[in-house]
Design an enzyme around this catalytic site. Sequence first.
Site, mmCIF file in Angstrom:
data_model
loop_
_atom_site.group_PDB
_atom_site.id
_atom_site.type_symbol
_atom_site.label_atom_id
_atom_site.label_comp_id
_atom_site.label_asym_id
_atom_site.label_seq_id
_atom_site.Cartn_x
_atom_site.Cartn_y
_atom_site.Cartn_z
ATOM 1 N N ASP A 217 0.511 -0.950 0.170
ATOM 2 C CA ASP A 217 -0.545 -0.134 0.219
ATOM 3 C C ASP A 217 0.892 1.103 0.083
ATOM 4 O O ASP A 217 1.759 1.333 1.728
ATOM 5 C CB ASP A 217 -0.899 0.018 1.340
ATOM 6 C CG ASP A 217 -2.068 0.803 1.219
ATOM 7 O OD1 ASP A 217 -1.915 2.025 0.199
ATOM 8 O OD2 ASP A 217 -2.902 0.392 1.504
ATOM 9 N N ASP A 218 0.620 1.776 -1.016
ATOM 10 C CA ASP A 218 1.586 3.655 -0.741
ATOM 11 C C ASP A 218 3.335 2.951 -0.867
ATOM 12 O O ASP A 218 4.014 4.394 -0.955
ATOM 13 C CB ASP A 218 1.534 4.417 0.488
ATOM 14 C CG ASP A 218 -0.589 4.954 -0.150
ATOM 15 O OD1 ASP A 218 -0.540 4.083 -0.628
ATOM 16 O OD2 ASP A 218 -0.548 6.088 0.779
ATOM 17 N N CYS B 84 -5.308 5.073 -4.258
ATOM 18 C CA CYS B 84 -6.063 3.489 -3.395
ATOM 19 C C CYS B 84 -6.923 2.414 -4.231
ATOM 20 O O CYS B 84 -6.786 2.037 -4.940
ATOM 21 C CB CYS B 84 -5.979 3.463 -1.858
ATOM 22 S SG CYS B 84 -4.578 3.665 -1.342
ATOM 23 N N ASP C 9 -0.308 -0.494 -4.954
ATOM 24 C CA ASP C 9 -1.562 -0.300 -5.582
ATOM 25 C C ASP C 9 -0.976 1.450 -6.349
ATOM 26 O O ASP C 9 -2.027 2.494 -7.211
ATOM 27 C CB ASP C 9 -2.301 0.371 -4.690
ATOM 28 C CG ASP C 9 -2.158 1.030 -3.274
ATOM 29 O OD1 ASP C 9 -1.360 1.238 -2.856
ATOM 30 O OD2 ASP C 9 -3.117 1.390 -2.939
#
Length: 490
Positions: A43-44, A82, A314
């Site tokens: 994530d990120d 996201c 993502d």
Amino acid sequence: MYALLGVAVACALSACFPSAEGKQAENQKQEPKPPNVIFILTDDLASNELNARALRHMPNLKSLLIDKGTTFDNAFVTNSLCCPSRATILRGQYTHNHEILSNDPPRGGFQKFRFLGHENSTMATWVKEQGYRTAFFGKYLNGYKETYIPPGWDEWYAVTGNYLSHTFNENGHLVSYEPESYYDTDVMSDKASDYITRTAGADPPFFTADRPFLMWIGTKVPHQPATPAPRDENDYPAISLPHPPSFDEKDVSDKPGWVSDNPPLSLEQKKYMEELYRKRLQSMLAVDDMVGDLVKALHDSGELDNTYIVFTSDNGFHLGQHRLGAGKWTPYEEDIRIPLIVRGPGVPEGETLHHLVLNNDLAPTIADLAGSETPSFVDGRSLVPLLTEEPTPLRDWRQRFLIEAVAERGSRGRSTFVNESEVTPLLTGDPLPNDWRRSSATTAQSSEKWGRPWMKALRTNNYLYVEYKTGEHELYDLRKDPYELNNRYA
């Protein structure tokens, strides 16, 4: 005499018609089992964060994935936020086609994804139709707060609530984990490794190794606040936040207003980002442990040589570039460029490819690996032709792609539900809100509310061209200006 004749006939028949066991063995010999697929979605995580210095503390990611697989150094997302990106990953569509425009309703989020019926056709449903077993672990779509399990997933262990939640929906039952005792990434790792052991390596009557599996593991890290596992809190003591030429950019007068109005970064922001960068890398160490655990479980169950592992993110993340605080959702390189590593049967080891590949390509790639047909709505393309000793030549591959994102706004007045009357206007455009906020004018902690206006962009091998709904434009020659310092549009 008749007994002997019967024996002779039986022997002859057995020669002409092999036993069921023999036929099954013959079929297995002729038709190898379809491969398993493990999809790891961080994530990120920005591509530039997996540099040589950072990887010194991540031995599993380096030795088990990068050295054992193929790295795509031109991997991108087409919307660096996201939920829109995850919708693209699940269905292989551009944002303007799946219509998940933001993280929250009415313009996006889990509720809108479900409302539009998108869950009825995703990579999970496609491979399940091919006989695959499917399992989901970790973060799903923003706004997921349900005991509901989407179509296509046989086993479901999803984080429910916001990204700070420590509650999992475990096959319809909510289970909360005390963060001081159970670190989220470790919980996912244990459950995923256990899934491999009990489904691929179990003894009868639980033996199901004749059926391949698709496993999705969505970590919550290194998303802010990027809380590391307690065991990793002291790692990277000497590492510092990189300061490329674009960091706290000196002259932003040629940038659009949402950037050029920003003052230089404050000491508070720089200090915050320095610590956040360290915590982001520390939080990734548990992911590195997870990679090691998964590979061990695959090896012990005899499934490693027949399993593809896909590792990506993502979206990317910026930390100080162009005077922007900590965040994403821009067309700049830091936000759209992601890591992408694939290892598996026949995939060249230790190779790097320069093809333009997208998050749009992940769903059709996984479908292709599973032998599934992809629906006509898919915008991406399978990467399988690139996972060979003779990949498709660069000249015959994609040469350009679209980047898109809606305007950012505060949460005031935002609807918390989706109804039919709200869906159609979402696609007609959105003027810049009166209360839009600049990135660096706020405190560091709230710097994700940047206020970048509605945007569409075209990225080619050599150029980035951006159109904003404000009428402003950007154009960068990436060959001469890889840090996007000089807007050439004028």
